[in-house]
Design an enzyme around this catalytic site. Structure first.
Site, PDB file in Angstrom:
ATOM      1  N   GLY A  42     -13.192  58.346  51.790  1.00  0.00           N
ATOM      2  CA  GLY A  42     -13.509  58.214  50.370  1.00  0.00           C
ATOM      3  C   GLY A  42     -12.904  57.019  49.657  1.00  0.00           C
ATOM      4  N   GLU A  97      -6.087  56.668  47.330  1.00  0.00           N
ATOM      5  CA  GLU A  97      -6.974  57.817  47.546  1.00  0.00           C
ATOM      6  C   GLU A  97      -8.146  57.749  46.568  1.00  0.00           C
ATOM      7  OE1 GLU A  97      -8.276  59.902  49.220  1.00  0.00           O
ATOM      8  OE2 GLU A  97      -7.462  61.922  49.109  1.00  0.00           O
ATOM      9  N   ASP A  98      -9.227  58.429  46.893  1.00  0.00           N
ATOM     10  CA  ASP A  98     -10.393  58.400  46.003  1.00  0.00           C
ATOM     11  C   ASP A  98     -10.193  59.267  44.764  1.00  0.00           C
ATOM     12  OD1 ASP A  98     -10.529  60.779  47.485  1.00  0.00           O
ATOM     13  OD2 ASP A  98     -12.610  60.529  48.101  1.00  0.00           O
ATOM     14  N   ASP A 101      -7.788  66.150  43.185  1.00  0.00           N
ATOM     15  CA  ASP A 101      -8.464  67.321  42.622  1.00  0.00           C
ATOM     16  C   ASP A 101      -7.420  68.438  42.498  1.00  0.00           C
ATOM     17  OD1 ASP A 101     -10.733  68.874  41.881  1.00  0.00           O
ATOM     18  OD2 ASP A 101     -11.016  69.542  43.945  1.00  0.00           O
ATOM     19  N   THR A 102      -7.333  69.342  43.463  1.00  0.00           N
ATOM     20  CA  THR A 102      -6.272  70.360  43.410  1.00  0.00           C
ATOM     21  C   THR A 102      -4.907  69.716  43.663  1.00  0.00           C
ATOM     22  OG1 THR A 102      -6.378  70.869  45.762  1.00  0.00           O
ATOM     23  CG2 THR A 102      -7.831  72.134  44.313  1.00  0.00           C
ATOM     24  N   GLY A 103      -4.907  68.591  44.383  1.00  0.00           N
ATOM     25  CA  GLY A 103      -3.656  67.911  44.720  1.00  0.00           C
ATOM     26  C   GLY A 103      -3.081  68.381  46.055  1.00  0.00           C
ATOM     27  N   THR A 105      -4.188  68.068  49.225  1.00  0.00           N
ATOM     28  CA  THR A 105      -4.222  67.102  50.327  1.00  0.00           C
ATOM     29  C   THR A 105      -3.069  66.111  50.177  1.00  0.00           C
ATOM     30  OG1 THR A 105      -6.630  67.270  50.258  1.00  0.00           O
ATOM     31  CG2 THR A 105      -5.718  65.463  51.549  1.00  0.00           C
ATOM     32  N   LYS A 129      -8.690  64.472  38.473  1.00  0.00           N
ATOM     33  CA  LYS A 129      -9.361  65.620  37.840  1.00  0.00           C
ATOM     34  C   LYS A 129      -8.280  66.637  37.472  1.00  0.00           C
ATOM     35  CE  LYS A 129     -13.471  66.688  40.104  1.00  0.00           C
ATOM     36  NZ  LYS A 129     -14.181  67.527  41.112  1.00  0.00           N
ATOM     37  N   PHE A 150     -18.445  67.585  39.616  1.00  0.00           N
ATOM     38  CA  PHE A 150     -18.444  66.932  40.922  1.00  0.00           C
ATOM     39  C   PHE A 150     -18.947  65.501  40.780  1.00  0.00           C
ATOM     40  CE2 PHE A 150     -19.033  66.255  45.419  1.00  0.00           C
ATOM     41  CZ  PHE A 150     -17.887  66.869  45.901  1.00  0.00           C
ATOM     42  N   ASP A 157     -18.309  61.199  48.164  1.00  0.00           N
ATOM     43  CA  ASP A 157     -19.553  61.738  48.718  1.00  0.00           C
ATOM     44  C   ASP A 157     -19.853  63.148  48.218  1.00  0.00           C
ATOM     45  OD1 ASP A 157     -17.364  62.911  50.305  1.00  0.00           O
ATOM     46  OD2 ASP A 157     -18.995  63.784  51.475  1.00  0.00           O
ATOM     47  N   ARG A 163     -21.966  57.751  48.984  1.00  0.00           N
ATOM     48  CA  ARG A 163     -20.741  56.940  48.994  1.00  0.00           C
ATOM     49  C   ARG A 163     -21.021  55.501  48.571  1.00  0.00           C
ATOM     50  NH1 ARG A 163     -16.607  59.785  51.595  1.00  0.00           N
ATOM     51  NH2 ARG A 163     -17.262  61.095  53.329  1.00  0.00           N
TER      52      ARG A 163
END
Ligand code: IMP
Ligand code: MG
Length: 178
Positions: A42, A97-98, A101-103, A105, A129, A150, A157, A163
Site C-alpha cells: 500500500g 505506511e499507507d 486504521d485500528t493501529g 499492524t 483514520k 473505505f 486497494d 491502487r
C-alpha cells in the site's frame, strides 16, 4: 453490487502535501542519515514520492506485513511476509505506511523493530483514520486525516484493485437487492 469511487483528495492536493511532508522531515532530521522502510504494497506510491522530496542521504528498504482478518479490518495477528535483509541497529528509521486504521499492524511492527535497537524510530502515514483506532500507536507524520470510510487510490486497494489511481477516493458501494 456496483462500486463507485468519489475523489476525496485530488492528485494535486496529494502531491502538494507530500512536498510539505518531505520538507518537514528533511528539516527534522537535518545532518542525519535516514532509513526509510516502505510497507508493501500500500505505501509504495507514497514512499517513492516522499523519498524524492527528502533532501537527506537515505537507505530505502521494504517490508511486507500481512494481517489476518477480513478484507476491511485487520485482526492484530500480524505476520511478517517480507523482512529487512540488513540490521537497523543505530539507524534513524522512518516507517512509511499507507493508512493507520485500528493501529494494530503498526503497533505490532513497531514493537518488533524496536527490539532491533535503531537509534530512533518514527512513523509516517499518508492517511490517518483516527475514529477507528483501538491502540495508542503514535503517528509522527500524517498526510491527511480521513473519516471512517473505505478509501482507495495512491497505493490503497479494495480487494487488490484501484491502487493505481493517482488520487485518493472514497468507495461507494450500492448493493442491489432483488
Ligand atoms: P490497521 O492495522 O487496522 O491500522 O490496518 C492498517 C491496514 O489496513 C492498512 O495498511 C491497509 O492495508 C488497510 N486499510 C485500512 N483502512 C483502509 C482503507 O480505508 N482503504 C484501504 N486499506 C485500508
Ligand atoms: Mg496495507
Amino acid at each position: 453490487m456496483s462500486v463507485q469511487i468519489t475523489t476525496y483528495f485530488s492528485e494535486e492536493e496529494v502531491d502538494q502535501r507530500i512536498r510539505e511532508l518531505g520538507k518537514q522531515i528533511s528539516r527534522d532530521y537535518e545532518g542525519k542519515e535516514l532509513t526509510i522502510i516502505c510497507i508493501l504494497k500500500g505505501a509504495v506510491f507514497f514512499a517513492c514520492e516522499l523519498a524524492k522530496r527528502i533532501t537527506l542521504p537515505m537507505r530505502f528498504e521494504f517490508m511486507r506485513c500481512s494481517s489476518y482478518g477480513d478484507e476491511t479490518e485487520s485482526s492484530g495477528v500480524v505476520k511478517i511476509a517480507l523482512d529487512l535483509d540488513k540490521p537497523i541497529r543505530g539507524e534513524n528509521v522512518l516507517i512509511v505506511e499507507d493508512i493507520i486504521d485500528t493501529g494494530r499492524t503498526m503497533q505490532y511492527l513497531l514493537q518488533i523493530l524496536k527490539q532491533r535497537e535503531p537509534e530512533s524510530i518514527k512513523l509516517c502515514a499518508l492517511l490517518d483514520k483516527p475514529d477507528r483506532r483501538v491502540t495508542d500507536v503514535k503517528v509522527d507524520y500524517i498526510g491527511f486525516k480521513v473519516p471512517d470510510r473505505f478509501v482507495v487510490g495512491y497505493g490503497l486497494d479494495y480487494a487488490q484493485r484501484y491502487r493505481n489511481l493517482p488520487y485518493i477516493g472514497i468507495v461507494e458501494t450500492d448493493e442491489k437487492k432483488d
